[in-house]
Design a protein around this motif. Structure first.
Motif, PDB file in Angstrom:
ATOM      1  N   PHE A 128      23.577 -19.845  -5.267  1.00 48.73           N
ATOM      2  CA  PHE A 128      22.985 -19.534  -6.571  1.00 48.73           C
ATOM      3  C   PHE A 128      22.682 -18.057  -6.679  1.00 48.73           C
ATOM      4  O   PHE A 128      22.312 -17.414  -5.701  1.00 48.73           O
ATOM      5  CB  PHE A 128      21.706 -20.353  -6.789  1.00 48.73           C
ATOM      6  CG  PHE A 128      21.983 -21.786  -7.143  1.00 48.73           C
ATOM      7  CD1 PHE A 128      21.905 -22.209  -8.463  1.00 48.73           C
ATOM      8  CD2 PHE A 128      22.341 -22.698  -6.177  1.00 48.73           C
ATOM      9  CE1 PHE A 128      22.179 -23.520  -8.793  1.00 48.73           C
ATOM     10  CE2 PHE A 128      22.625 -24.014  -6.492  1.00 48.73           C
ATOM     11  CZ  PHE A 128      22.541 -24.426  -7.814  1.00 48.73           C
ATOM     12  N   GLY A 129      22.829 -17.543  -7.893  1.00 46.33           N
ATOM     13  CA  GLY A 129      22.505 -16.158  -8.186  1.00 46.33           C
ATOM     14  C   GLY A 129      21.770 -16.087  -9.504  1.00 46.33           C
ATOM     15  O   GLY A 129      21.656 -17.092 -10.227  1.00 46.33           O
ATOM     16  N   PRO A 130      21.267 -14.914  -9.857  1.00 46.55           N
ATOM     17  CA  PRO A 130      20.526 -14.763 -11.113  1.00 46.55           C
ATOM     18  C   PRO A 130      21.375 -15.218 -12.300  1.00 46.55           C
ATOM     19  O   PRO A 130      22.571 -14.936 -12.364  1.00 46.55           O
ATOM     20  CB  PRO A 130      20.246 -13.265 -11.190  1.00 46.55           C
ATOM     21  CG  PRO A 130      20.376 -12.772  -9.790  1.00 46.55           C
ATOM     22  CD  PRO A 130      21.392 -13.653  -9.128  1.00 46.55           C
ATOM     23  N   ALA A 131      20.740 -15.931 -13.228  1.00 45.36           N
ATOM     24  CA  ALA A 131      21.433 -16.368 -14.433  1.00 45.36           C
ATOM     25  C   ALA A 131      21.785 -15.144 -15.265  1.00 45.36           C
ATOM     26  O   ALA A 131      21.028 -14.185 -15.326  1.00 45.36           O
ATOM     27  CB  ALA A 131      20.568 -17.342 -15.223  1.00 45.36           C
ATOM     28  N   GLN A 132      22.934 -15.203 -15.883  1.00 47.33           N
ATOM     29  CA  GLN A 132      23.432 -14.088 -16.697  1.00 47.33           C
ATOM     30  C   GLN A 132      23.337 -14.442 -18.174  1.00 47.33           C
ATOM     31  O   GLN A 132      23.319 -15.599 -18.545  1.00 47.33           O
ATOM     32  CB  GLN A 132      24.901 -13.816 -16.336  1.00 47.33           C
ATOM     33  CG  GLN A 132      25.138 -13.514 -14.882  1.00 47.33           C
ATOM     34  CD  GLN A 132      24.486 -12.237 -14.419  1.00 47.33           C
ATOM     35  OE1 GLN A 132      24.573 -11.214 -15.082  1.00 47.33           O
ATOM     36  NE2 GLN A 132      23.806 -12.283 -13.284  1.00 47.33           N
TER      37      GLN A 132
END
Length: 140
Positions: A128-132
């Motif tokens: 998971f990564g920061p939502a864009q």
């Protein structure tokens, strides 16, 4: 690293193959109980809430919030040692279940409980990564 076992890639079995095949296609699956309606993760052949075997696969939205994390500075298992430091985390999926994962593409100092994340895939494994995008929110 030729011939060295990698501890970051799954060993799919007959039951989990659907999950890992979907992940290889860039889709995150969860299981949902047909009797009590609750979603769960990790994949099981029965509902961990009501013990029903009436569970099916469904596509998850890929949205999550960061629940907790730890920065790993040392891991001797291949290939984790090459990735240190990395962020081992637990996220709350939008559908309800909690999931163990890795958080990527964000500085450690920027991590916050409740941070909105979205799924990404590294070699067929969900991370998971920061939502864009504009209006990033878990609401609605």
């Amino acid at each position: 690293m030729a011939g060295t076992r990698r501890y970051d890639l799954p060993e799919a079995d007959g039951f989990t193959r659907a999950y890992w095949d979907a992940a290889a296609e860039g889709r995150l699956l969860i299981r949902r109980c047909g009797d009590c309606g609750r979603a769960h993760h990790y994949p099981r052949e029965f509902c961990p809430y009501c013990w029903s075997e009436s569970v099916t696969w469904e596509n998850a939205s890929g949205r999550a919030t960061l629940y907790t994390w730890s920065v790993v500075h040392r891991n001797d298992l291949p290939p984790f040692g090459e990735r240190t430091p990395y962020v081992a985390a637990v996220v709350d999926l939008a559908e309800g279940p909690r999931m163990s994962t890795e958080v990527v593409d964000v500085g450690v100092c920027a991590l916050r409980a409740g941070m909105v994340l979205e799924v990404r895939f590294r070699e067929g494994v969900p991370v998971f990564g920061p939502a864009q995008g504009p209006g990033v929110s878990m609401a609605g």
